[in-house]
Scaffold this motif. Structure first.
Motif, short mmCIF file in Angstrom:
data_model
loop_
_atom_site.label_atom_id
_atom_site.label_comp_id
_atom_site.label_asym_id
_atom_site.label_seq_id
_atom_site.Cartn_x
_atom_site.Cartn_y
_atom_site.Cartn_z
N THR A 1 11.14 6.73 -8.35
CA THR A 1 11.08 7.65 -6.52
C THR A 1 10.71 6.88 -6.13
OG1 THR A 1 10.67 9.58 -8.31
CG2 THR A 1 10.00 9.87 -6.36
N VAL B 1 10.06 5.26 -0.45
CA VAL B 1 9.14 4.96 -0.49
C VAL B 1 9.77 3.28 0.14
CG1 VAL B 1 6.97 3.51 -0.45
CG2 VAL B 1 7.42 5.99 -1.18
N GLU C 1 1.56 1.34 -3.76
CA GLU C 1 0.66 2.39 -4.10
C GLU C 1 0.27 3.63 -3.53
OE1 GLU C 1 -2.28 -1.90 -4.71
OE2 GLU C 1 -3.37 -0.82 -2.84
N ALA C 2 0.39 4.33 -2.35
CA ALA C 2 0.42 5.43 -2.22
C ALA C 2 1.02 6.73 -2.82
CB ALA C 2 -0.19 5.87 -0.37
N ALA C 3 2.46 6.11 -3.54
CA ALA C 3 2.71 6.96 -3.62
C ALA C 3 2.68 7.17 -4.94
CB ALA C 3 4.35 6.25 -3.49
N ALA C 4 2.53 5.16 -5.62
CA ALA C 4 2.28 6.20 -6.59
C ALA C 4 1.11 6.66 -7.60
CB ALA C 4 1.79 4.64 -7.95
N LEU C 5 -0.04 6.79 -7.06
CA LEU C 5 -1.50 7.72 -6.51
C LEU C 5 -1.00 9.16 -6.86
CD1 LEU C 5 -4.14 5.45 -4.47
CD2 LEU C 5 -4.21 6.16 -7.11
N MET C 6 0.13 9.06 -6.16
CA MET C 6 0.14 10.59 -6.49
C MET C 6 0.88 11.12 -7.58
SD MET C 6 0.88 11.58 -2.30
CE MET C 6 0.96 10.39 -1.25
N GLY C 7 1.28 10.27 -8.09
CA GLY C 7 2.12 10.94 -9.42
C GLY C 7 3.55 9.90 -9.56
N ALA C 8 4.05 10.03 -8.72
CA ALA C 8 5.91 8.76 -7.83
C ALA C 8 5.79 8.66 -9.12
CB ALA C 8 6.45 8.51 -6.67
N THR D 1 1.12 -1.08 -0.22
CA THR D 1 0.10 -0.22 0.26
C THR D 1 0.98 1.21 0.24
OG1 THR D 1 -0.21 -0.18 1.98
CG2 THR D 1 -1.68 -0.79 0.87
N GLU D 2 1.62 0.87 0.50
CA GLU D 2 2.92 2.56 0.77
C GLU D 2 2.92 3.16 -0.82
OE1 GLU D 2 6.34 3.35 3.62
OE2 GLU D 2 5.01 2.11 4.55
#
Lengths: 281, 355
Positions: free
Chosen positions: A186, A191, A175-182, A172-173
């Protein structure tokens, strides 16, 4: 009554462990150092600076550094894909990673000879590459062969250290980063990497220790003393010569490996300690 | 319509997580995806975010089909069930992450992060790591992190599940207020009907990958369209035989009937207010009385049937074994997947809404 019985059991178990470790590990190690220094420092120095020893040290270091580099990169990639993606055959793949743990290194070495040796099926491929590139790579009875055998034997160490950490962490971490466009890089740097950092260093230390000491697989593919021998092979060769001098020399060279092992152990403890204290922040 | 799902289907192996799901959501609404665990509601949320890919169907935002746009480019804020805060980053860096990714200038990032931190009321904690925060604080950080880059849509997966009951209630109203304040279209997943009713403008009820019903909380409560919804919303008792009850003689035996506590009235024989209704009531015996804080939950045995009603603490005291009149004024009857409200036929002239 109960308390005193518990105490007896406790000290009994501690006693057994200490005696076992003393006879099986500590005394033999001390014996190695004692034998190495028995004939004085001068002999010790001569043994360590002998042409064959230096060559073996060089080969060992080359094999270790390359194996460590390759296995670090491959280990991270393998651990990443096994834990962060779902695909068919994932379990098979993750079992395959463990093969070097379960197979005898000598067999691995022999398998290399069968594959890349004069009558091996991959020989024409290697020849083709050599012809095309004008190189002269030989994959048996050579330093590259030693390197390959070392890589084979040590490659599960790093991925096996990281896989449980990545599993526990979940996705999930990321996924969270990917959702923010990273971007993938990165995400890995910011992460994932902080999570696996200490596990990775620990795996690298284990990998190094094993690479230093590998005997069986290397023995199968390395036959030229003073050219492709590693330190453990050199120790064996010296010991097998059977003269009083060569046996002392064998112990002298062994002490080198013991010294390297001790350094690795100290590093390992430092890493374990730092890894733990970091977690509790 | 702002967010549209059209004919979304998704299978995981043999398990159908979404079966032809379609719904629209207006801009600015706070919508709950409600359903039991394993009903497929989280899958729908993840498809919307782009974390899963649907097998069939379209995801449309502001009239644009975004099926092929990756999660990272959809500009959707997402709050994970376990928050998924970056463990090795401080509160500040967690919130700043999405802004830094957008290559915002340092000053602007700082300004926005501090604005977020004061919005969620965690001033002074920006240097803490997630491990050093309480569950409620973590959730606030996760919320701030999700909305910091100014997404057009906020998705929350079971946002209150990991928080203890005491703090949960407080956080619910906090979150509702925050979302109002920020004015962002939001969809949250929950299995808790109380939570959905309390927080959401609209509720979408999902069961076994099917969309059962969508509507405002009161619509869903008053007019359940499927047996599942009627059973899932509110506390209900399911019966299959009501033929012995006065006023419900025409209900066929074997049809599924759902009774809610508020459809049942129990009164003593000397009760003046309900005296005229005695002909429509059955006689029952109190079997169990449970104290529920602000009311009593009373279980009565009427013939072979057990009915439950809630009794105000202001009314006269009752005891187990006491005989009471039990008036069933309304039921839901289900026939081939549709729900019908059915009034006690002996009460035709009485306005039961006024009771």
């Amino acid at each position: 009554m109960k308390r005193s019985r518990e105490k007896i059991v406790k000290w009994l178990l501690i006693g057994i462990t200490v005696i076992f470790l003393l006879f099986m590990l500590v005394l033999p190690m001390v014996e190695v150092i004692y034998r190495a220094l028995k004939d004085g420092l001068e002999t010790y120095k001569t043994a360590l600076t002998a042409k064959n020893t230096l060559s073996a040290l060089r080969v060992t270091l080359i094999a270790t550094v390359i194996a460590l580099t390759v296995n670090t990169i491959l280990g991270i990639i393998m651990a990443w894909q096994v834990t962060k993606f779902d695909f068919k055959g994932k379990n098979i793949l993750s079992t395959l990673i463990d093969i070097p743990f379960s197979i005898s290194p000598v067999i691995a070495g022999l398998a290399f000879i069968m594959t890349f040796g004069r009558s091996g099926w991959a020989k024409p491929v290697i020849d083709g590459i050599n012809n095309a590139l004008g190189t002269d790579i030989v994959l048996v009875f050579s330093v590259p062969a030693v390197v390959l055998a070392t890589i084979f034997v040590t490659f599960p160490f790093i991925s096996r250290e990281i896989i449980p950490i990545l599993h526990a962490q979940g996705r999930t971490e990321e996924e969270a980063a990917a959702l923010m466009g990273a971007s993938g890089m990165t995400i890995f740097r910011k992460v994932t990497f902080p999570h696996i950092k200490w596990g990775l260093v620990y795996g690298m230390i284990l990998c190094t220790a094993r690479a230093f000491g590998e005997f069986g697989a290397v023995y199968a593919v390395s036959k030229a003393r003073g050219k492709t021998f590693t330190l453990p092979l050199e120790v064996d060769a010296l010991y097998m010569s059977g003269t009083a001098d060569s046996i002392t020399q064998a112990f002298a060279v062994s002490s080198l490996l013991v010294g390297m092992a001790v350094i690795v152990l100290i590093l390992k403890n430092i890493v374990e300690y730092r890894g733990k204290s970091k977690k509790s922040v | 319509m702002y967010v549209e799902m059209k004919g979304i289907c998704k299978k995981f192996g043999n398990y159908e997580a979404a079966k032809n799901i379609s719904f629209d959501i207006e801009k600015g609404k706070l919508v709950a995806l409600l359903g039991p665990s394993g009903s497929g509601k989280t899958t729908i949320l993840r498809i919307l975010a782009g974390l899963e890919t649907q097998d069939e169907g379209d995801v449309i935002i502001e009239g644009k089909v975004i099926n092929d746009i990756p999660a990272s480019k959809r500009g959707i804020g997402f709050v994970f069930q376990n928050y998924a805060l970056f463990r090795y980053m401080t509160v500040y860096d967690n919130i700043a992450f999405g802004l830094k990714v957008q290559k915002m200038s340092k000053e602007k990032v700082h300004e926005r992060v501090m604005e977020m931190i004061s919005l969620i009321g965690l001033c002074g904690l920006e240097k803490r790591y997630p491990d050093q925060l309480s569950g409620g604080q973590r959730q606030r950080v996760a919320f701030a992190r999700a909305i910091a880059p100014n997404p057009q849509l906020l998705l929350l997966d079971e946002p209150f599940a990991a928080i203890d009951a005491k703090v949960r209630k407080e956080l619910r109203s906090w979150l509702k207020e925050m979302i109002r304040k920020v004015g962002i279209t939001s969809i949250f997943v929950t299995h808790d009907q109380e939570e959905a009713v309390e927080v959401a403008d609209d509720i979408i009820i999902i069961n076994e990958g099917n969309l059962e019903q969508m509507g405002t909380p009161s619509e869903i409560y008053k007019h359940p369209e499927t047996p599942f919804v009627a059973n899932f919303i509110g506390t209900s008792i399911v019966l299959s035989d009501l033929s012995g009850f006065k006023g419900f003689e025409e209900i066929e035996k074997g049809k599924k009937v759902i009774v809610r506590p508020e459809f049942v009235e129990a009164f003593k024989s000397d009760n003046k207010k309900f005296h005229d209704l005695i002909p429509a009531a059955e006689e029952g015996v109190i079997e169990k009385i449970e104290f529920r804080g602000s009311y009593l939950e009373v279980t009565l045995k009427v013939g072979d049937v057990r009915l439950v009603t809630n009794r105000s603490l202001e009314r006269r005291s009752i005891s187990v074994g006491e005989k009471m009149y039990v008036l069933l004024h309304r039921i839901y009857v289900f026939d081939e997947g549709t729900a019908q409200r059915y009034k006690n036929s002996l009460l035709k002239d009485v306005d039961i809404e006024l009771m």
